[in-house]
Design a protein around this motif. Structure first.
Motif, PDB file in Angstrom:
ATOM      1  N   ILE A   1       8.632   1.580   6.826  1.00 24.18           N
ATOM      2  CA  ILE A   1       8.627   1.503   5.468  1.00 24.18           C
ATOM      3  C   ILE A   1       9.483   0.563   4.443  1.00 24.18           C
ATOM      4  CG2 ILE A   1       8.704   4.093   3.753  1.00 24.18           C
ATOM      5  CD1 ILE A   1       7.496   5.074   6.232  1.00 24.18           C
ATOM      6  N   ALA A   2       8.539   0.155   3.272  1.00 21.09           N
ATOM      7  CA  ALA A   2       9.318  -0.393   1.988  1.00 21.09           C
ATOM      8  C   ALA A   2       9.190  -0.056   1.685  1.00 21.09           C
ATOM      9  CB  ALA A   2       9.013  -1.789   2.376  1.00 21.09           C
ATOM     10  N   HIS A   3       8.746   1.558   0.516  1.00 22.25           N
ATOM     11  CA  HIS A   3       9.025   2.205  -0.867  1.00 22.25           C
ATOM     12  C   HIS A   3       8.440   3.064  -0.402  1.00 22.25           C
ATOM     13  CE1 HIS A   3       5.020  -0.244  -0.299  1.00 22.25           C
ATOM     14  NE2 HIS A   3       4.640   0.861  -1.722  1.00 22.25           N
ATOM     15  N   VAL A   4       9.185   3.871  -1.624  1.00 25.57           N
ATOM     16  CA  VAL A   4       8.288   5.542  -1.822  1.00 25.57           C
ATOM     17  C   VAL A   4       8.156   5.608  -3.248  1.00 25.57           C
ATOM     18  CG1 VAL A   4       9.109   7.618  -1.653  1.00 25.57           C
ATOM     19  CG2 VAL A   4       9.967   6.584   0.223  1.00 25.57           C
ATOM     20  N   LYS A   5       6.724   6.086  -3.313  1.00 27.90           N
ATOM     21  CA  LYS A   5       6.226   6.318  -4.736  1.00 27.90           C
ATOM     22  C   LYS A   5       5.256   7.469  -5.134  1.00 27.90           C
ATOM     23  CE  LYS A   5       2.098   4.744  -7.289  1.00 27.90           C
ATOM     24  NZ  LYS A   5       1.284   4.085  -7.890  1.00 27.90           N
ATOM     25  N   PRO A   6       6.364   8.020  -6.026  1.00 24.84           N
ATOM     26  CA  PRO A   6       5.604   9.615  -5.338  1.00 24.84           C
ATOM     27  C   PRO A   6       3.944   9.475  -5.819  1.00 24.84           C
ATOM     28  CG  PRO A   6       7.916   9.426  -6.845  1.00 24.84           C
ATOM     29  CD  PRO A   6       7.443   7.876  -6.802  1.00 24.84           C
ATOM     30  N   HIS A   7       3.779  10.247  -6.212  1.00 21.34           N
ATOM     31  CA  HIS A   7       2.054  10.410  -6.729  1.00 21.34           C
ATOM     32  C   HIS A   7       1.985  11.480  -7.978  1.00 21.34           C
ATOM     33  CE1 HIS A   7      -2.734  11.040  -6.082  1.00 21.34           C
ATOM     34  NE2 HIS A   7      -2.212  11.941  -5.739  1.00 21.34           N
ATOM     35  N   GLY A   8       0.791  11.492  -8.934  1.00 22.32           N
ATOM     36  CA  GLY A   8       0.591  11.840  -9.591  1.00 22.32           C
ATOM     37  C   GLY A   8       1.358  12.775 -10.214  1.00 22.32           C
ATOM     38  N   ALA A   9       1.031  14.211 -10.011  1.00 23.01           N
ATOM     39  CA  ALA A   9       1.656  14.675 -11.309  1.00 23.01           C
ATOM     40  C   ALA A   9       3.567  14.839 -11.045  1.00 23.01           C
ATOM     41  CB  ALA A   9       1.704  16.481 -10.693  1.00 23.01           C
ATOM     42  N   LEU A  10       3.845  14.473  -9.433  1.00 25.52           N
ATOM     43  CA  LEU A  10       4.675  14.388  -9.218  1.00 25.52           C
ATOM     44  C   LEU A  10       5.227  13.283 -10.211  1.00 25.52           C
ATOM     45  CD1 LEU A  10       7.529  15.153  -7.767  1.00 25.52           C
ATOM     46  CD2 LEU A  10       6.556  14.225  -5.363  1.00 25.52           C
ATOM     47  N   TYR A  11       4.790  12.040 -10.169  1.00 33.08           N
ATOM     48  CA  TYR A  11       5.268  10.509 -10.752  1.00 33.08           C
ATOM     49  C   TYR A  11       5.234  11.364 -12.234  1.00 33.08           C
ATOM     50  CZ  TYR A  11       4.282   5.780 -11.829  1.00 33.08           C
ATOM     51  OH  TYR A  11       4.490   4.148 -12.099  1.00 33.08           O
TER      52      TYR A  11
ATOM     53  N   ASP B   1      13.795  17.253  -1.641  1.00 34.75           N
ATOM     54  CA  ASP B   1      13.028  17.284  -0.118  1.00 34.75           C
ATOM     55  C   ASP B   1      11.814  16.975  -0.147  1.00 34.75           C
ATOM     56  OD1 ASP B   1      15.952  18.165   0.315  1.00 34.75           O
ATOM     57  OD2 ASP B   1      15.681  20.080  -0.527  1.00 34.75           O
ATOM     58  N   THR B   2      10.801  17.177  -0.888  1.00 34.55           N
ATOM     59  CA  THR B   2       9.560  16.922  -1.502  1.00 34.55           C
ATOM     60  C   THR B   2       9.428  15.479  -0.744  1.00 34.55           C
ATOM     61  OG1 THR B   2       9.072  19.022  -2.222  1.00 34.55           O
ATOM     62  CG2 THR B   2       7.141  17.118  -3.225  1.00 34.55           C
ATOM     63  N   CYS B   3       9.987  14.847  -1.315  1.00 29.29           N
ATOM     64  CA  CYS B   3       9.848  13.024  -1.309  1.00 29.29           C
ATOM     65  C   CYS B   3      10.645  12.680   0.252  1.00 29.29           C
ATOM     66  CB  CYS B   3       9.971  11.782  -2.424  1.00 29.29           C
ATOM     67  SG  CYS B   3       9.693  12.274  -4.132  1.00 29.29           S
ATOM     68  N   LEU B   4      11.200  13.402   0.868  1.00 31.04           N
ATOM     69  CA  LEU B   4      12.360  12.655   1.966  1.00 31.04           C
ATOM     70  C   LEU B   4      11.293  13.123   3.043  1.00 31.04           C
ATOM     71  CD1 LEU B   4      14.561  11.413   3.314  1.00 31.04           C
ATOM     72  CD2 LEU B   4      15.823  13.652   3.002  1.00 31.04           C
TER      73      LEU B   4
ATOM     74  N   VAL C   1       0.164  -1.151  -0.239  1.00 33.52           N
ATOM     75  CA  VAL C   1      -0.381   0.542  -0.146  1.00 33.52           C
ATOM     76  C   VAL C   1       1.059   1.783  -0.483  1.00 33.52           C
ATOM     77  CG1 VAL C   1      -0.167  -0.266   2.806  1.00 33.52           C
ATOM     78  CG2 VAL C   1      -2.147   1.200   1.123  1.00 33.52           C
ATOM     79  N   ASN C   2       0.405   2.423  -0.615  1.00 33.04           N
ATOM     80  CA  ASN C   2       1.355   3.563  -1.137  1.00 33.04           C
ATOM     81  C   ASN C   2       0.029   4.132  -0.497  1.00 33.04           C
ATOM     82  OD1 ASN C   2       2.623   1.559  -2.680  1.00 33.04           O
ATOM     83  ND2 ASN C   2       0.931   2.664  -4.405  1.00 33.04           N
ATOM     84  N   VAL C   3       0.668   4.811   0.982  1.00 30.77           N
ATOM     85  CA  VAL C   3      -0.090   6.189   2.174  1.00 30.77           C
ATOM     86  C   VAL C   3       0.415   7.275   1.638  1.00 30.77           C
ATOM     87  CG1 VAL C   3      -1.074   6.044   4.120  1.00 30.77           C
ATOM     88  CG2 VAL C   3      -0.201   4.433   3.351  1.00 30.77           C
ATOM     89  N   ALA C   4      -0.633   8.517   1.582  1.00 30.33           N
ATOM     90  CA  ALA C   4      -0.477   9.533   1.046  1.00 30.33           C
ATOM     91  C   ALA C   4      -0.186  10.122   2.988  1.00 30.33           C
ATOM     92  CB  ALA C   4      -1.984  10.043   0.893  1.00 30.33           C
ATOM     93  N   CYS C   5       0.528  11.185   2.314  1.00 29.12           N
ATOM     94  CA  CYS C   5       1.118  11.653   3.601  1.00 29.12           C
ATOM     95  C   CYS C   5       1.341  13.496   3.669  1.00 29.12           C
ATOM     96  CB  CYS C   5       2.909  11.503   3.291  1.00 29.12           C
ATOM     97  SG  CYS C   5       3.697  10.091   2.319  1.00 29.12           S
TER      98      CYS C   5
ATOM     99  N   ALA D   1       5.496   4.885   1.189  1.00 25.58           N
ATOM    100  CA  ALA D   1       5.495   6.497   1.236  1.00 25.58           C
ATOM    101  C   ALA D   1       4.740   6.987  -0.570  1.00 25.58           C
ATOM    102  CB  ALA D   1       6.461   7.151   2.107  1.00 25.58           C
ATOM    103  N   HIS D   2       3.448   7.493  -0.262  1.00 22.95           N
ATOM    104  CA  HIS D   2       3.142   8.008  -1.677  1.00 22.95           C
ATOM    105  C   HIS D   2       2.885   9.503  -1.252  1.00 22.95           C
ATOM    106  CE1 HIS D   2       1.291   7.543  -5.266  1.00 22.95           C
ATOM    107  NE2 HIS D   2      -0.379   7.666  -5.136  1.00 22.95           N
TER     108      HIS D   2
END
Length: 257
Positions: free
Chosen positions: A107-117, A87-90, A33-37, A63-64
């Motif tokens: 936390i096992a992974h980080v996935k950028p969301h939406g327009a950041l992706y 920095d935004t992701c960190l 699961v990728n959880v909005a932050c 983290a999302h």
């Protein structure tokens, strides 16, 4: 045809009194699961609850992070330099990590969301900067990127990456996903078939072009109105074809990269 895959979902996207998605019903269907932050969606209480749901369901936690754009749900483009994007992701990863640490989860992974992706696709230096930043914080973190040239470049640079495809989004002829401003319900069986197509190494664009894809994980969107029905259809199709699901780290380890 691949018989081992991660099935992930973007979730934890409620905000205050406004509920988005049915995470309690969706999370038992997925392996990550990728959880909005809190920047494009989510809030501290939602983040805490999402971590608790992930732990209760044995789902790998990610983290999302997204753009600071609650009104646009992080789906509107913004101009960020590679260092600003990193920095935004960190920053958002750190916020979720506080709740994960308290719950005894990692936390096992980080996935950028939406327009950041999308920005990681338009500017590969952004993807590399994000990878460098999060792996400095935790060398075991996987960065989730769209399966294709950007993901392969970051992998070649020596960073751990999970290559992602989508069951519930359309693709253009360049192999990029088409992000809907407001997701609508989709045919669960059509999404399930696209997931099977991914396992067979291809997707078909909206114009009928066949696109090769090599994915470790397949995404579903928790904010789609019938996301739970889609997830169940995908899982049922996996069962018909003898496909097993596992968290991203297990899938990446199994393929040796």
């Amino acid at each position: 045809m691949k018989t081992l895959i991660d099935l992930n979902a973007d979730a934890g996207e409620s905000f205050g009194r406004w509920k988005l998605g049915d995470d309690a019903a969706l999370l038992p269907q997925v392996s990550s699961v990728n959880v909005a932050c809190g920047w494009h969606a989510g809030d501290p209480a939602t983040m805490r609850h999402s971590v608790e749901l992930a732990v209760a369901n044995g789902v790998a936690l990610g983290a999302h992070p997204g753009f600071p754009d609650l009104a646009g749900f992080g789906r509107r483009a913004m101009a960020l330099s590679p260092s600003d994007a990193a920095d935004t992701c960190l920053y958002q990863y750190g916020a979720l990590r506080g709740f994960a640490d308290e719950a005894g989860a990692r936390i096992a992974h980080v996935k950028p969301h939406g327009a950041l992706y999308g920005l990681t696709l338009r500017d590969p230096d952004v993807a590399t900067a994000i990878a460098a930043s999060i792996t400095k914080a935790d060398p075991t973190l996987l960065l989730v990127l769209l399966a294709g040239p950007t993901a392969e470049r970051v992998l070649a640079d020596g960073f751990p990456v999970a290559r992602e495809a989508f069951a519930d989004l359309d693709y253009d002829d360049n192999g990029h996903i088409i992000i809907e401003p407001v997701p609508e319900a989709k045919d669960p069986e059509a999404c399930a078939q696209q997931a099977i197509d991914v396992l067979n190494g291809r997707v078909t664009s909206v114009n009928g072009t066949t696109i090769e894809v090599d994915a470790d994980t397949i995404c579903l969107h928790g904010d789609r109105p019938n996301s739970v029905e889609i997830a169940r259809a995908v899982r049922a199709r996996f069962a018909q074809h003898g496909v097993s699901t596992a968290a991203m780290h297990e899938v990446v380890a199994a393929r040796g990269r």
